[in-house]
Design a protein around this motif. Structure first.
Motif, PDB file in Angstrom:
ATOM      1  N   PRO A 145       0.857  -1.276   0.101  1.00 40.79           N
ATOM      2  CA  PRO A 145      -0.052   0.257   0.078  1.00 40.79           C
ATOM      3  C   PRO A 145       1.100   1.062   0.406  1.00 40.79           C
ATOM      4  O   PRO A 145       1.634   1.406   0.771  1.00 40.79           O
TER       5      PRO A 145
ATOM      6  N   TRP B 237      -2.447   4.715   0.909  1.00 41.96           N
ATOM      7  CA  TRP B 237      -2.832   3.311   0.799  1.00 41.96           C
ATOM      8  C   TRP B 237      -4.096   3.447  -0.386  1.00 41.96           C
ATOM      9  O   TRP B 237      -5.271   2.990  -0.641  1.00 41.96           O
TER      10      TRP B 237
ATOM     11  N   TYR C  67      -5.699   0.412  -2.594  1.00 44.01           N
ATOM     12  CA  TYR C  67      -6.626  -1.000  -1.820  1.00 44.01           C
ATOM     13  C   TYR C  67      -7.561  -0.064  -2.283  1.00 44.01           C
ATOM     14  O   TYR C  67      -8.713  -0.146  -1.627  1.00 44.01           O
ATOM     15  N   ARG C  68      -7.569   1.444  -1.060  1.00 41.42           N
ATOM     16  CA  ARG C  68      -8.972   1.990  -0.648  1.00 41.42           C
ATOM     17  C   ARG C  68      -9.857   2.306  -1.802  1.00 41.42           C
ATOM     18  O   ARG C  68     -10.690   2.018  -1.895  1.00 41.42           O
TER      19      ARG C  68
ATOM     20  N   TYR D 152       0.950  -5.267   8.742  1.00 43.71           N
ATOM     21  CA  TYR D 152       0.457  -3.954   8.808  1.00 43.71           C
ATOM     22  C   TYR D 152      -0.693  -3.725  10.902  1.00 43.71           C
ATOM     23  O   TYR D 152      -1.184  -3.307  11.213  1.00 43.71           O
TER      24      TYR D 152
END
Length: 221
Positions: free
Chosen positions: A74, A134, A137-138, A180
């Motif tokens: 990310p 990110w 992915y977001r 994470y």
């Protein structure tokens, strides 16, 4: 709930949900890339595998997805954004679930209560984004949320008792989140599965098109 179809049944969350559902007396059919060769980013693969299924499922759960693909982590800044990495995220986390919904709706009863759920993530919320980063992915998760909501509007016309929703499981201890977990409270896949199955049991047609977390709390878009 009697019959469930889990897409991504070999993953950390998918496999745990399969076990939990079986423990609750549900008949479970599972499909995955590693176990069955199902590639959700390839429509011919989705059509072939789902087209081979018969009968009806009162739960269809798409548990596919990944935080990192081919080592692309990310992005902490837009300066690190790579078009190929973003395309990969969209294909797996947005296009894949969309294809599942497209080809699985025929397996859902029209006149009885049913649930179609897609694994999303809180970071896909635009309204809840206060820290940035990110990007790929977001945005892929935000896209799949829109897919789910739009499909719910359409499906409600033919499947009045269906609840089609996006679900956030929390931060689950899997290999995808190992790097994470220091900044987010985590739960085991088994605990996450139990909470998700509790949500499945509470969902009704009045919830269709919604975005909920593991505690059945609605998440802002």
């Amino acid at each position: 709930m009697e019959n469930a179809l889990i897409i991504g049944a070999s993953g950390g969350i998918g496999s745990a949900v399969a076990v939990e559902l079986k423990d609750r007396g549900v008949n479970v059919t599972g499909l995955s890339r590693s176990g069955d060769g199902l590639d959700v980013t390839d429509e011919s693969s989705v059509e072939r595998h789902l087209g081979a299924l018969e009968g009806q499922f009162d739960l269809v759960f798409c548990a596919t997805g990944a935080l990192e693909i081919d080592g692309a982590a990310p992005e902490k800044t837009i300066k690190r954004l790579e078009p190929e990495a973003m395309r990969d995220q969209f294909m797996l986390n947005a296009v894949g679930p969309a294809l599942v919904l497209k080809h699985a709706i025929r397996l859902v009863p029209r006149k009885e209560a049913a649930v179609m759920a897609v694994l999303s993530a809180r970071v896909g919320s635009i309204g809840d984004n206060g820290i940035g980063g990110w990007y790929s992915y977001r945005t892929a998760k935000a896209a799949v949320n829109q897919v789910v909501h739009t499909a719910a509007v359409e499906f409600a016309r033919s499947h009045r008792h269906l609840s089609c929703v996006a679900l956030h499981p929390g931060t689950v201890e899997t290999r995808f989140t190992a790097d994470y977990q220091d900044t987010h409270p985590t739960v085991t896949p088994e605990r996450a599965a139990a909470r998700l199955c509790d949500v499945f049991e509470r969902l009704g047609p009045e919830h269709t098109g919604g975005f909920y977390d593991y505690a059945f709390e609605e998440i802002p878009w």
